[in-house]
Design a protein around this motif. Structure first.
Motif, PDB file in Angstrom:
ATOM      1  N   LEU A   1      44.641  32.837  40.746  1.00 34.24           N
ATOM      2  CA  LEU A   1      43.349  33.000  40.080  1.00 34.24           C
ATOM      3  C   LEU A   1      42.763  34.383  40.338  1.00 34.24           C
ATOM      4  O   LEU A   1      42.117  34.974  39.461  1.00 34.24           O
ATOM      5  N   GLU A   2      42.974  34.908  41.535  1.00 32.95           N
ATOM      6  CA  GLU A   2      42.436  36.228  41.884  1.00 32.95           C
ATOM      7  C   GLU A   2      43.025  37.326  41.019  1.00 32.95           C
ATOM      8  O   GLU A   2      42.325  38.265  40.623  1.00 32.95           O
TER       9      GLU A   2
ATOM     10  N   THR B   1      43.148  36.357  32.599  1.00 39.35           N
ATOM     11  CA  THR B   1      42.438  35.287  31.898  1.00 39.35           C
ATOM     12  C   THR B   1      42.660  33.985  32.644  1.00 39.35           C
ATOM     13  O   THR B   1      43.795  33.684  33.029  1.00 39.35           O
ATOM     14  N   VAL B   2      41.602  33.223  32.862  1.00 39.68           N
ATOM     15  CA  VAL B   2      41.704  31.921  33.518  1.00 39.68           C
ATOM     16  C   VAL B   2      41.217  30.851  32.545  1.00 39.68           C
ATOM     17  O   VAL B   2      40.061  30.882  32.118  1.00 39.68           O
TER      18      VAL B   2
ATOM     19  N   VAL C   1      35.859  35.735  38.595  1.00 38.88           N
ATOM     20  CA  VAL C   1      36.504  35.083  37.448  1.00 38.88           C
ATOM     21  C   VAL C   1      35.460  34.579  36.453  1.00 38.88           C
ATOM     22  O   VAL C   1      34.469  33.958  36.834  1.00 38.88           O
ATOM     23  N   SER C   2      35.694  34.859  35.175  1.00 42.80           N
ATOM     24  CA  SER C   2      34.888  34.296  34.085  1.00 42.80           C
ATOM     25  C   SER C   2      35.792  33.360  33.296  1.00 42.80           C
ATOM     26  O   SER C   2      36.508  33.801  32.386  1.00 42.80           O
ATOM     27  N   PRO C   3      35.814  32.089  33.634  1.00 44.10           N
ATOM     28  CA  PRO C   3      36.793  31.174  33.042  1.00 44.10           C
ATOM     29  C   PRO C   3      36.547  30.892  31.571  1.00 44.10           C
ATOM     30  O   PRO C   3      35.409  30.916  31.090  1.00 44.10           O
TER      31      PRO C   3
END
Length: 435
Positions: free
Chosen positions: A305-306, A310-311, A339-341
């Motif tokens: 995730l780091e 894109t998440v 993170v901007s999911p």
């Protein structure tokens, strides 16, 4: 200020004597006989630098990561050019064994300054513990995979506990991107229940990601080695590669953060898009161990995730799945603040949330949900999903006209015709991968 240094190796006497005669830039505070003793000394806060005068072949990316996490730079002495190149690959500065004391002191100062000036974040979740999975390199194959541009992007597919459909979506995203003509690598980084191999109908006798992490930890992972351990998967519309997950849950220690970082970095060189199927748990789990430098069960998820560009945050669209996703997004923001999911509601159906399910979900989300709005709604299509899983195939093969397949393809901008009659496309989705 003099830099405190610890040394290790049989050749340390000349090194120590030369450094001590300088009377200034560095100070040798302990002479160690082996790396384990050096590690203990460094973790106690005794030193800022470690000089490995002998035994540098035992240095691994995980060990370097552990020392870096406590602010210790490593300088290895070697006359072997290949070994020096391997050490550079895992972040170790090196110099020749016959280096002059003043030059060595300068090298130590440079390494410490570089470590201090580099943002740290790689120490959490790694460790030297390893269960020792058998390393088996697969013979190279000629497969019809598009060449990579060399500047790949990483997509991480995450979701809370409760089977919201992370793996199924990740696999189909990889297939749709490959059908679009992109070079794609699918990575199973779930340390709790790796299942990409099962979804694709692959034999999971060997854990491709664990093999890649082993090579990375030893500084031996290059593009060719990564291509050898990645399994090619061919569909009707394209071919992509897969790094399968660990074959048993107790092998999670093989997915260490430092090694995984190197794997994902190499992956971007061989694929336009790296799709990572992550685990659900985001706990840092320090409370589970007195040794804060021990391996972390969730390191693979957190590190993926780091580093992701894109998440996708996937949640099940039902009265249980929605609250889980809301709480999970709060945990995600706490664990990985930058993170901007991209929020994706999966298994959308009227039977679970009422008539006009998308409107119902969006209204409820605006009232009670987090700041991240819902980007996409994936319709429930159990018959299409079951057929794909039963045949070990993707939706583009088993149900190419299904609304679920079209929604996933549209999410990643695959060239698929939209159906104007489907409420899934009632609003214009955000296009995430252009070009």
């Amino acid at each position: 200020m003099s830099i405190p240094v610890v040394t290790v190796g049989e050749a340390e006497e000349d090194v120590v004597g030369g450094l001590e005669r300088l009377h200034g830039p560095v100070t040798v505070v302990r002479r160690c006989t082996e790396l384990t003793e050096l590690l203990a000394a460094c973790q106690s806060g005794l030193a800022r630098a470690a000089v490995v005068a002998d035994g540098c072949e035992s240095l691994t990316a995980s060990l370097v990561d552990r020392l870096g996490a406590v602010g210790v730079a490593i300088i290895a002495l070697t006359d072997n050019a290949e070994e020096a190149a391997r050490l550079r690959g895992i972040g170790v500065a090196s110099t020749l064994t016959g280096v002059e004391p003043a030059a060595l002191a300068g090298r130590i100062s440079e390494a410490v300054a570089q470590l201090t000036g580099t943002p740290r974040g790689a120490g959490h979740g790694s460790g030297v513990g390893d269960t020792g999975a058998a390393l088996r390199q697969l013979p190279g194959e000629q497969v019809d995979v598009p060449p990579a541009s060399g500047a790949g992007r990483i997509i991480a597919v995450w979701g809370p506990a409760g089977s919201p459909g992370r793996t199924f979506i990740a696999a189909n995203i990889a297939g749709e991107l490959a059908a679009e003509g992109k070079s794609v690598l699918l990575v199973d980084a779930d340390s709790y229940g790796a299942s990409i191999a099962a979804v694709l109908g692959l034999l999971d006798e060997s854990a491709g990601l664990a093999q890649a992490c082993r090579l990375a930890d030893q500084g031996l992972l290059d593009e060719d080695a990564l291509l050898k351990v990645a399994i090619p998967v061919t569909t009707k519309l394209g071919t992509f590669r897969v790094l399968t997950g660990i074959t048993r849950a107790d092998r999670w220690t093989e997915l260490r953060a430092a090694a995984l970082s190197l794997v994902l970095e190499r992956a971007k060189a061989i694929a336009d898009v790296v799709v990572v199927d992550t685990g659900f748990c985001l706990e840092a789990d320090e409370e589970l161990s007195f040794d804060t430098m021990a391996p972390r069960r969730n390191a693979a998820t957190l590190r993926s995730l780091e580093v992701a560009d894109t998440v996708f945050a996937v949640g099940a669209a039902d009265p249980v799945g929605v609250p889980r996703l809301v709480r999970g997004l709060a945990d995600l923001e706490s664990a990985v603040p930058h993170v901007s999911p991209v929020v994706v509601m999966n298994k959308v159906r009227a039977a679970a949330v009422g008539r006009s399910p998308e409107r119902q979900l969006r209204d409820a989300w605006e009232r009670y949900g987090p700041s991240s709005g819902i980007t996409a709604f994936l319709p429930a299509d159990s018959s299409a999903a079951d057929a794909a899983l039963l045949g070990g195939s993707l939706l583009l093969e088993s149900a190419p006209e299904s609304k679920l397949r079209r929604a996933i393809a549209d999410l990643v901008c695959a060239p698929v015709q939209r159906s104007p009659r489907s409420s899934v496309f009632s609003s214009t989705p955000r296009r995430l991968l252009k070009g």
